[in-house]
Design a protein around this motif. Structure first.
Motif, PDB file in Angstrom:
ATOM      1  N   TYR A  72      40.283  44.097  46.755  1.00 46.30           N
ATOM      2  CA  TYR A  72      39.835  42.708  46.537  1.00 46.30           C
ATOM      3  C   TYR A  72      40.986  41.696  46.270  1.00 46.30           C
ATOM      4  O   TYR A  72      41.658  41.815  46.029  1.00 46.30           O
ATOM      5  CB  TYR A  72      38.669  43.321  45.740  1.00 46.30           C
ATOM      6  N   CYS A  73      40.581  40.656  47.375  1.00 45.48           N
ATOM      7  CA  CYS A  73      41.728  39.810  48.013  1.00 45.48           C
ATOM      8  C   CYS A  73      41.248  38.373  46.489  1.00 45.48           C
ATOM      9  O   CYS A  73      40.304  38.151  46.875  1.00 45.48           O
ATOM     10  CB  CYS A  73      41.627  39.839  49.794  1.00 45.48           C
ATOM     11  N   GLU A  74      41.642  37.872  45.635  1.00 44.09           N
ATOM     12  CA  GLU A  74      42.081  37.050  44.910  1.00 44.09           C
ATOM     13  C   GLU A  74      41.304  35.583  45.708  1.00 44.09           C
ATOM     14  O   GLU A  74      40.487  34.856  46.090  1.00 44.09           O
ATOM     15  CB  GLU A  74      42.475  36.610  43.386  1.00 44.09           C
ATOM     16  N   ASN A  75      42.138  35.369  46.863  1.00 51.77           N
ATOM     17  CA  ASN A  75      42.402  34.339  47.667  1.00 51.77           C
ATOM     18  C   ASN A  75      41.240  33.938  48.399  1.00 51.77           C
ATOM     19  O   ASN A  75      40.747  32.977  48.817  1.00 51.77           O
ATOM     20  CB  ASN A  75      43.643  34.712  48.784  1.00 51.77           C
ATOM     21  N   CYS A  76      40.559  35.791  48.987  1.00 50.94           N
ATOM     22  CA  CYS A  76      39.604  35.622  50.236  1.00 50.94           C
ATOM     23  C   CYS A  76      38.344  35.284  49.147  1.00 50.94           C
ATOM     24  O   CYS A  76      37.140  34.957  49.991  1.00 50.94           O
ATOM     25  CB  CYS A  76      39.761  36.424  51.004  1.00 50.94           C
ATOM     26  N   SER A  77      38.524  36.308  47.823  1.00 53.40           N
ATOM     27  CA  SER A  77      36.812  36.176  47.383  1.00 53.40           C
ATOM     28  C   SER A  77      36.147  37.762  47.242  1.00 53.40           C
ATOM     29  O   SER A  77      35.416  37.287  47.243  1.00 53.40           O
ATOM     30  CB  SER A  77      36.187  34.671  46.902  1.00 53.40           C
ATOM     31  N   VAL A  88      48.185  44.648  50.917  1.00 50.24           N
ATOM     32  CA  VAL A  88      48.246  43.370  51.236  1.00 50.24           C
ATOM     33  C   VAL A  88      47.348  42.525  52.133  1.00 50.24           C
ATOM     34  O   VAL A  88      46.505  43.030  52.749  1.00 50.24           O
ATOM     35  CB  VAL A  88      49.597  42.938  52.397  1.00 50.24           C
ATOM     36  N   CYS A  89      46.494  41.419  52.269  1.00 51.75           N
ATOM     37  CA  CYS A  89      45.454  41.354  52.450  1.00 51.75           C
ATOM     38  C   CYS A  89      45.565  40.188  54.516  1.00 51.75           C
ATOM     39  O   CYS A  89      46.416  39.989  53.916  1.00 51.75           O
ATOM     40  CB  CYS A  89      44.907  40.021  52.502  1.00 51.75           C
ATOM     41  N   PRO A  90      45.278  41.611  54.764  1.00 55.92           N
ATOM     42  CA  PRO A  90      45.380  41.521  56.132  1.00 55.92           C
ATOM     43  C   PRO A  90      44.516  39.847  57.086  1.00 55.92           C
ATOM     44  O   PRO A  90      45.139  39.233  57.855  1.00 55.92           O
ATOM     45  CB  PRO A  90      44.641  42.283  57.591  1.00 55.92           C
ATOM     46  N   VAL A  91      44.015  39.351  55.960  1.00 56.15           N
ATOM     47  CA  VAL A  91      43.545  37.893  56.956  1.00 56.15           C
ATOM     48  C   VAL A  91      44.315  36.527  56.545  1.00 56.15           C
ATOM     49  O   VAL A  91      44.676  36.164  56.898  1.00 56.15           O
ATOM     50  CB  VAL A  91      41.968  37.311  56.005  1.00 56.15           C
ATOM     51  N   CYS A  92      44.460  36.631  54.600  1.00 52.51           N
ATOM     52  CA  CYS A  92      45.764  35.701  54.663  1.00 52.51           C
ATOM     53  C   CYS A  92      47.014  36.345  54.049  1.00 52.51           C
ATOM     54  O   CYS A  92      47.710  35.440  53.409  1.00 52.51           O
ATOM     55  CB  CYS A  92      44.737  34.768  53.108  1.00 52.51           C
ATOM     56  N   GLN A  93      47.461  37.651  53.919  1.00 50.75           N
ATOM     57  CA  GLN A  93      48.756  37.325  53.918  1.00 50.75           C
ATOM     58  C   GLN A  93      48.559  37.554  52.011  1.00 50.75           C
ATOM     59  O   GLN A  93      49.684  37.712  52.055  1.00 50.75           O
ATOM     60  CB  GLN A  93      49.822  37.619  54.440  1.00 50.75           C
TER      61      GLN A  93
HETATM   62 ZN   LIG Z   1      42.529  36.825  51.243  1.00 50.18          ZN
END
Ligand SMILES: [Zn+2]
Length: 120
Positions: A72-77, A88-93
């Motif tokens: 679960y990525c906090e940045n991308c929610s 590591v989130c592959p969308v926003c790193q």
């Molecule tokens: Zn993300």
């Protein structure tokens, strides 16, 4: 070999669960393996034959459903699937320790041979 001991414990739990009843011949075992479980599906498949030798599961097929890891990525929610094992989130790193799935190591089901195929 780590996967061999995992395969043996799968065989053991199925044998324990079915010992009390006459289930007949087991045709296939379905398991779910997560990317972060520490078990490599190919190695588990390879270990199945020696693990089932001289057990009621000898000759059965092991089917592995592979579950990619997701955080679960906090940045991308959002929950994002990982291409590998880095958290590591592959969308926003952004790094995220919140593993949503990927640790699975479950026995899903056991399939039995049809009655007519019993060896007599
Ligand atoms: Zn993300």
């Amino acid at each position: 070999m780590h996967e061999l001991s995992v395969a043996i414990s799968i065989v053991q739990s199925i044998t324990d669960a079915t010992a009390a009843e006459d289930h007949g011949q087991i045709a296939a075992v379905n398991v779910r393996v997560g990317a972060m479980s520490g078990v490599i599906p190919e190695a588990l498949q390879f270990a199945w034959t020696p693990a089932t030798r001289d057990t009621p599961l000898q000759g059965s097929e092991l089917r592995v459903e592979f579950i990619p890891a997701a955080i679960y990525c906090e940045n991308c929610s959002d929950t994002v699937e990982l291409p590998g094992q880095r958290l590591v989130c592959p969308v926003c790193q952004t790094r995220s320790p919140r593993l949503v799935r990927g640790r699975e190591l479950d026995i899903l089901s056991v399939e039995l041979q049809p009655e007519s195929q019993h060896a007599s």
